[in-house]
Design an enzyme around this catalytic site. Structure first.
Site, short mmCIF file in Angstrom:
data_model
loop_
_atom_site.label_atom_id
_atom_site.label_comp_id
_atom_site.label_asym_id
_atom_site.label_seq_id
_atom_site.Cartn_x
_atom_site.Cartn_y
_atom_site.Cartn_z
N ASP A 70 0.88 -1.17 0.00
CA ASP A 70 0.00 0.00 0.00
C ASP A 70 0.92 1.21 0.00
O ASP A 70 1.54 1.53 1.01
CB ASP A 70 -0.88 -0.03 1.27
CG ASP A 70 -1.67 1.27 1.48
OD1 ASP A 70 -1.63 2.15 0.60
OD2 ASP A 70 -2.32 1.38 2.54
N LYS A 78 2.95 11.19 -3.75
CA LYS A 78 1.86 10.53 -4.47
C LYS A 78 0.98 11.55 -5.20
O LYS A 78 0.41 11.24 -6.26
CB LYS A 78 1.02 9.72 -3.49
CG LYS A 78 0.02 8.78 -4.14
CD LYS A 78 -0.53 7.85 -3.08
CE LYS A 78 -1.65 6.97 -3.58
NZ LYS A 78 -2.12 6.08 -2.50
N GLU A 108 -7.11 0.57 -4.58
CA GLU A 108 -7.12 0.46 -3.12
C GLU A 108 -8.45 -0.09 -2.58
O GLU A 108 -8.44 -1.00 -1.75
CB GLU A 108 -6.80 1.83 -2.49
CG GLU A 108 -5.33 2.18 -2.66
CD GLU A 108 -5.02 3.66 -2.49
OE1 GLU A 108 -5.88 4.41 -1.99
OE2 GLU A 108 -3.89 4.07 -2.84
N ASP A 140 -12.61 5.87 2.55
CA ASP A 140 -11.18 5.91 2.87
C ASP A 140 -10.75 7.33 3.21
O ASP A 140 -10.62 8.18 2.33
CB ASP A 140 -10.39 5.37 1.66
CG ASP A 140 -8.88 5.36 1.91
OD1 ASP A 140 -8.41 5.96 2.91
OD2 ASP A 140 -8.16 4.76 1.08
P1 ADP Z 1 -2.77 7.66 3.58
O1 ADP Z 1 -3.65 6.60 3.05
O2 ADP Z 1 -3.14 9.03 3.12
O3 ADP Z 1 -1.34 7.36 3.42
P2 ADP Z 1 -3.41 6.80 6.32
O4 ADP Z 1 -4.55 5.94 5.99
O5 ADP Z 1 -2.19 6.15 6.83
O6 ADP Z 1 -3.03 7.79 5.16
O7 ADP Z 1 -3.93 7.86 7.41
C1 ADP Z 1 -3.08 8.74 8.04
C2 ADP Z 1 -3.90 9.71 8.86
O8 ADP Z 1 -4.63 9.00 9.86
C3 ADP Z 1 -3.04 10.73 9.58
O9 ADP Z 1 -3.63 12.01 9.48
C4 ADP Z 1 -3.07 10.23 11.01
O10 ADP Z 1 -2.89 11.29 11.93
C5 ADP Z 1 -4.46 9.67 11.08
N1 ADP Z 1 -4.64 8.70 12.17
C6 ADP Z 1 -3.95 7.56 12.38
N2 ADP Z 1 -4.39 6.93 13.48
C7 ADP Z 1 -5.40 7.68 13.96
C8 ADP Z 1 -6.26 7.56 15.11
N3 ADP Z 1 -6.16 6.53 15.96
N4 ADP Z 1 -7.19 8.53 15.31
C9 ADP Z 1 -7.28 9.58 14.47
N5 ADP Z 1 -6.50 9.75 13.39
C10 ADP Z 1 -5.56 8.81 13.14
MG MG Z 2 -4.37 4.98 2.15
#
Ligand code: ADP
Ligand code: MG
Length: 643
Positions: free
Chosen positions: A23, A86, A186, A208
């Site tokens: 991912d 990205k 995804e 998402d």
């Molecule tokens: P991407 O797909 O854009 O790479 P992610 O799915 O990894 O991103 O999400 C990252 C976001 O999720 C960040 O803004 C992070 O702060 C937030 N995040 C991760 N864990 C939590 C949580 N337990 N509660 C709230 N926000 C969270």
């Molecule tokens: Mg993602």
């Protein structure tokens, strides 16, 4: 049979070797594999499974670190720490102009070609080169963990990624020493991970919400095939925005105790880090406290209540719901027809997000899935299916992009639409544009754009025909994608029965240099198309706003407008239509802003109306959602003229 073109870039003969699932996220990336137990697992490094998609360079231009350490380097050397790559993958200069203001590093868009390059520590690097560093780190982690070389991967991309963005992702893989067996959407990966134990069937919405982007997709899974019915979202909405809001409020609190973060980048970054911890803690607790050291030696405690955090972010959470409603409408569905609601992305851990999504879709989201891992897990399952054939599950295969043919005016006529389940076959009949043509050119193209120049050329051949007056010849072109994903194209002169055969070599075996050169080539002509592309993009946006306005005006909200308001809107619509006729981006954008300004109350009324409707009257919501979408009607291409 005429043409053999590799489709989807995958070689099914190589079934023996091992592959991981990746991912590759905007904010975080993960790698997963299917173990001897037949189950997918994410691979953790010493600092966890998530690898922040951040690359830190040293002053000499060498990569210093990737992931968490690079994330920390953002504090110290923001000028040579790169993130959000990205957003730039496979994009032309024109496509990312609006992103540039938001990114702190230098992005070059000229340089003789329009390839985007990011300047860091004295070098100018392309997005695939940068992404390759993240992929290389994931590959390395997997190799350390598994104890053997990892050379193949399935990599995920958002469902809306176009051919160039997918291709750029593949190139990044290649540059990282990974053979990308397949690019998977995804949401499809998420659904695949969820469908492990049973064969997935039915309609699934995947919500998402990540760090910087929000994507919603509605999928239909049937007999192992996944079809993307609709996608939507907001490319600038996610956890980062929640962080920003929280930082604003907390900064005011710390200012009250005499610490100003205003204009102090380092303090601000420290505060931001503390606020992210606070936000994450609030997903599990009603009240949270974190320690922060904004000034060396001076620890302060930051406290926040979940209820206050929710009030703060509520408008942004609401903002994610409209694309969801639109996706439902585009898919021709109402919420009650959905079988599953899947949550993906770190920000869906926020209880308010879960609640609002559940209220909107009228169904509890699946609770047995880790929103951070599900995409990587699904990618691993796909990798396993492709390399071992172990799973008793049909391959999830749909054509990722439309396949079509060139017609007069450099326009592409779609013959097999994207998302068609394979095997798929379709025939279109064409005629000639000039008297006494002795041959017609069959130019096979891949892509979803309207113009030939925006699609990828797969093959071109001439079929001889009996000379006849223009419009009388009949050429039947059949596209068939077989179960192996190979495209066969047959062109036939209907009157003589004559067929043409040609073989096209698939583009395998590229060296890194060739990949880089290809990247350049792909963008070489982008500059000249720039203005027109910009217009087309602006027009696309304008069209959907015009359509939305038209619908809203005709709806109940429209009847509640004052006559002056209505007049203003109609004036703005006429203005926008006139601007579109100029074929220039700037006037369109300007007129679009005017329409936006004129319609804010209408939008508000419609939103209130829609909320009311969705919540209180499922019957009416059903009727609204069933209204035919004019854009969805496939034009009849029969008898199109070709060169
Ligand atoms: P991407 O797909 O854009 O790479 P992610 O799915 O990894 O991103 O999400 C990252 C976001 O999720 C960040 O803004 C992070 O702060 C937030 N995040 C991760 N864990 C939590 C949580 N337990 N509660 C709230 N926000 C969270
Ligand atoms: Mg993602």
């Amino acid at each position: 049979m005429a043409i053999q073109v590799s489709f989807g870039g995958q070689d099914r003969r190589e079934k023996q070797s091992f592959a991981v699932g990746i991912d590759l996220g905007t904010t975080n990336s993960l790698v997963a594999y299917v173990g001897p137990d037949g189950q997918p697992h994410v691979i953790s490094g010493p600092d966890g499974a998530m690898v922040p998609s951040v690359i830190a360079f040293d002053a000499a231009g060498q990569v210093e670190s990737v992931g968490h350490p690079a994330n920390s380097a953002l504090l110290v050397h923001p000028e040579r720490t790169i993130y959000s790559v990205k957003r730039m993958m496979g994009r032309s200069a024109a496509e990312i102009v609006h992103e540039l203001g938001m990114l702190p590093f230098q992005v070059h868009t000229a340089q003789g070609s329009a390839a985007v390059r990011i300047e860091v520590a004295g070098q100018k690097l392309t997005p695939p080169e940068l992404s390759a560093h993240v992929l290389r780190e994931l590959k390395r982690r997997a190799e350390v963990f598994l104890g053997h070389a990892v050379e193949k991967a399935v990599v995920t991309v958002p469902a809306y990624f176009n051919d160039a963005q997918r291709q750029a992702t593949k190139d990044a893989g290649r540059l990282a020493g990974l053979d990308v067996l397949r690019i998977v959407n995804e949401p499809t990966a998420a659904a695949l991970a969820y469908g492990l134990d049973k064969k997935p069937e039915g309609r699934i919405v995947v919500y998402d919400l990540g760090g910087g982007t929000f994507d919603v997709s509605i999928l239909r899974m049937h007999e192992g095939l996944t079809e993307v019915l609709a996608t939507g979202g907001d490319t600038h909405l996610g956890g980062d925005d929640f962080d920003r809001l929280l930082v604003g409020v907390v900064a005011a609190q710390v200012a009250a105790v005499g610490i100003s973060v205003q204009g102090d980048a380092e303090k601000l970054q420290r505060l931001r880090k503390a606020c992210i911890d606070l936000k994450i803690a609030l997903s599990d607790a009603e009240q949270a406290t974190v320690q922060a050291e904004l000034v060396a030696g001076q620890r302060i405690e930051l406290s926040f209540a979940r209820a206050d955090f929710e009030t703060l972010i509520a408008p942004l959470v609401e903002k994610t719901l409209e694309p969801c409603r639109r996706a439902l409408r585009d898919a021709g569905l109402v919420a009650a027809e959905l079988d599953e609601v899947l949550l993906v992305g770190g920000s869906t851990r926020i209880p308010l997000v879960r609640r609002r999504v559940q209220e909107l879709f009228g169904k509890a989201p699946r609770g047995d899935i880790d929103p951070d891992q599900v995409v990587a897990l699904g990618a691993a399952v796909q990798a396993d299916i492709m390399t071992t054939g172990r799973r008793d599950m049909l391959l999830l295969d749909v054509t990722p992009l439309s396949l079509g043919m060139e017609t007069v005016g450099d326009v592409v006529v779609k013959i097999i639409n994207r998302n068609s389940a394979i095997p798929a076959s379709a025939t279109e009949e064409f005629t000639t544009s000039v008297d006494n043509q002795t041959g017609v050119v069959v130019h096979v193209l891949q892509g979803d754009r309207e113009l030939v120049k925006d699609c990828r050329s797969l093959a071109k051949f001439v079929i001889p025909i009996e000379p006849l007056p223009a419009g009388l010849a009949r050429v039947a072109v059949t596209f068939l994608i077989d179960a192996n994903g190979i495209l066969h194209v047959t062109a036939k002169d209907v009157r003589t029965g004559r067929e043409k055969t040609i073989e096209v070599k698939p583009s395998y075996g590229l060296t890194d240099d060739e990949v880089v050169r290809m990247l350049e080539d792909a963008f070489d002509h982008a500059e000249e198309d720039l203005t027109y592309r910009m217009f087309l993009d602006a027009k696309g946006e304008a069209d959907s706003i015009l359509e939305a306005t038209r619908r809203a005006l005709a709806g109940p909200a429209g009847t509640r407008l004052d006559p002056e308001e209505r007049e203003e809107i109609e004036g703005a619509i006429a203005g926008l239509n006139a601007a579109i006729r100029t074929q220039q981006a700037d006037p369109v954008r300007k007129a679009q802003r005017r329409l936006n300004d004129a319609t804010w109350r209408l939008a508000e009324l419609s939103l209130a109306e829609a909320l009311n409707t969705a919540v209180h009257d499922p019957q009416l919501a059903h009727v609204l959602a069933q209204a035919p979408d004019p854009a969805a009607v496939k034009p009849d291409h029969h008898g199109q003229r070709i060169k």
